[in-house]
Design a protein around this motif. Sequence first.
Motif, short mmCIF file in Angstrom:
data_model
loop_
_atom_site.label_atom_id
_atom_site.label_comp_id
_atom_site.label_asym_id
_atom_site.label_seq_id
_atom_site.Cartn_x
_atom_site.Cartn_y
_atom_site.Cartn_z
N THR A 105 33.23 84.94 -69.46
CA THR A 105 33.15 85.66 -68.18
C THR A 105 34.02 86.92 -68.23
O THR A 105 33.61 88.01 -67.79
CB THR A 105 33.59 84.76 -67.02
N GLU A 106 35.21 86.76 -68.82
CA GLU A 106 36.11 87.92 -68.95
C GLU A 106 35.47 89.00 -69.83
O GLU A 106 35.53 90.19 -69.50
CB GLU A 106 37.44 87.45 -69.54
N GLN A 150 32.72 90.71 -67.80
CA GLN A 150 33.29 91.61 -66.77
C GLN A 150 33.74 92.92 -67.39
O GLN A 150 33.49 94.00 -66.83
CB GLN A 150 34.46 90.91 -66.07
N GLN A 151 34.41 92.83 -68.53
CA GLN A 151 34.89 94.04 -69.20
C GLN A 151 33.72 94.92 -69.65
O GLN A 151 33.78 96.15 -69.57
CB GLN A 151 35.74 93.66 -70.42
N GLY A 158 31.46 95.70 -66.13
CA GLY A 158 32.12 96.16 -64.90
C GLY A 158 32.71 97.54 -64.96
O GLY A 158 33.23 98.05 -63.97
N ILE A 201 29.72 89.63 -60.91
CA ILE A 201 30.08 90.84 -61.64
C ILE A 201 29.37 92.06 -61.04
O ILE A 201 29.98 93.12 -60.82
CB ILE A 201 29.72 90.71 -63.14
N SER A 226 30.91 92.94 -57.57
CA SER A 226 32.23 93.58 -57.67
C SER A 226 32.09 95.02 -58.13
O SER A 226 32.86 95.90 -57.77
CB SER A 226 33.14 92.79 -58.60
#
Length: 433
Positions: A387-388, A391-392, A395, A427, A430
Amino acid sequence: MEMRDLVALGDKLLDIDEPKFRQIVDLLEQMNDHPDIQRTIAVIRPRLVELRLHRRPTLKRLFCDPFEDLFEALGKADPVPLSVIERSLMNSLWPLVEAEVGKERMRAFRPALQAGPERKALTEAFWGECAAAVTTIAQGAVAGHFSEALDLRMNPNRTRALADIAVLLSIAPEIMELKAALSPKPVPKLHGDHIEAIQTIGRRLSRARPESLRIFILLAASRLTDPSVLLSGLWDMDLGQKSTDRATLFMQLSGTVVAQIEDRSRSWQDTPASDRMAVADLALDLVASLDATRAAMEHSRNKEFDQRLKQVRNSVHTMVKTQVLQDADAGIVAAIGALEGGSEGRAQLAQAENHARALRKCATIADTLGLRGELREMTQKTTASLTEKAQQALGGPAGSTRTGYTAIRMIELIAGPAEANKIMDDIMSSGRR
């Protein structure tokens, strides 16, 4: 095309197009008795099975009909027989049977390969004479000695297989009746008509050839997706035996089933470390067999079997823990960062996807193996890291869309589409704020 050219093709025959493959199989069939041709056919046998090619009838094939279900499994999905007969043993045995029966008599049996009013009687007479021939040959094969006639060292499994072949040929009509009832192979579940057929034929054998019941049941089991399933219904089957004989047969077959499960539980050590799904598939199969065998053995209450099954469960626990759970997060997440690594990166990603699927598959047996907490922790840890990464990548302006979507795809393989969609939505939401 000459024979040496056909043999030289070897495993290339597995990759040529289907029409050419069929043509070459026809040529090989015409020279089937030559040892080099037999070796070539052994190489291509998995593709023969896959294509279900109709191969020309021969007396050798007719000879094998009653016991072919006990040949070692070829494909990954094929049931593993509870009493295996090596094809190499059969190939060495057949010329000896031909010699024992005699050329003239063999020639008289050829009409059995064609449709006609004499076919049934001729076929049964053929199997009867072959049974007598194999019995004679088996008497000269001593365990622990090299058999000059068979050109094989006779270990206990081979001497047992010779005896089994003789018995199965002697009850071949009943075996063919059984095969027709348990068809098509493999049978995924035993239904009432299957059980009735096994009982009806079994009662007949119990009266005429009681010593054949053991191998008869083992062959019936070999036609099932999971051979150990037959054990659970065996105790309640009416095979026309006395209660003491039934208990003896049950214990013999239980020992065979448990020994096979033990062998399969050791086979994971030969599985390539990169193929985590093969490990997961084996683990699921073993747990299913353990459950079926434990349920069947409620009748016997045998402490030795209980202990052996417990050891198998411990082996499967270790297998899943070390081959699927251990370092799953590091391997899967690292593959996301190797996307730009060309062919090596693609290979690493394929292994990671394989590992992710194995992780999800093992969730279904985690409770049984006492690994529920460890598997949940590893799944959550891996999903959080992915997930991280997603996101990087998705996002911010400097991210890689490909990396992000690959991370989401990996989450879907591990935790399911609902969880992957939820993370993707979070994601995207955001990013719009």
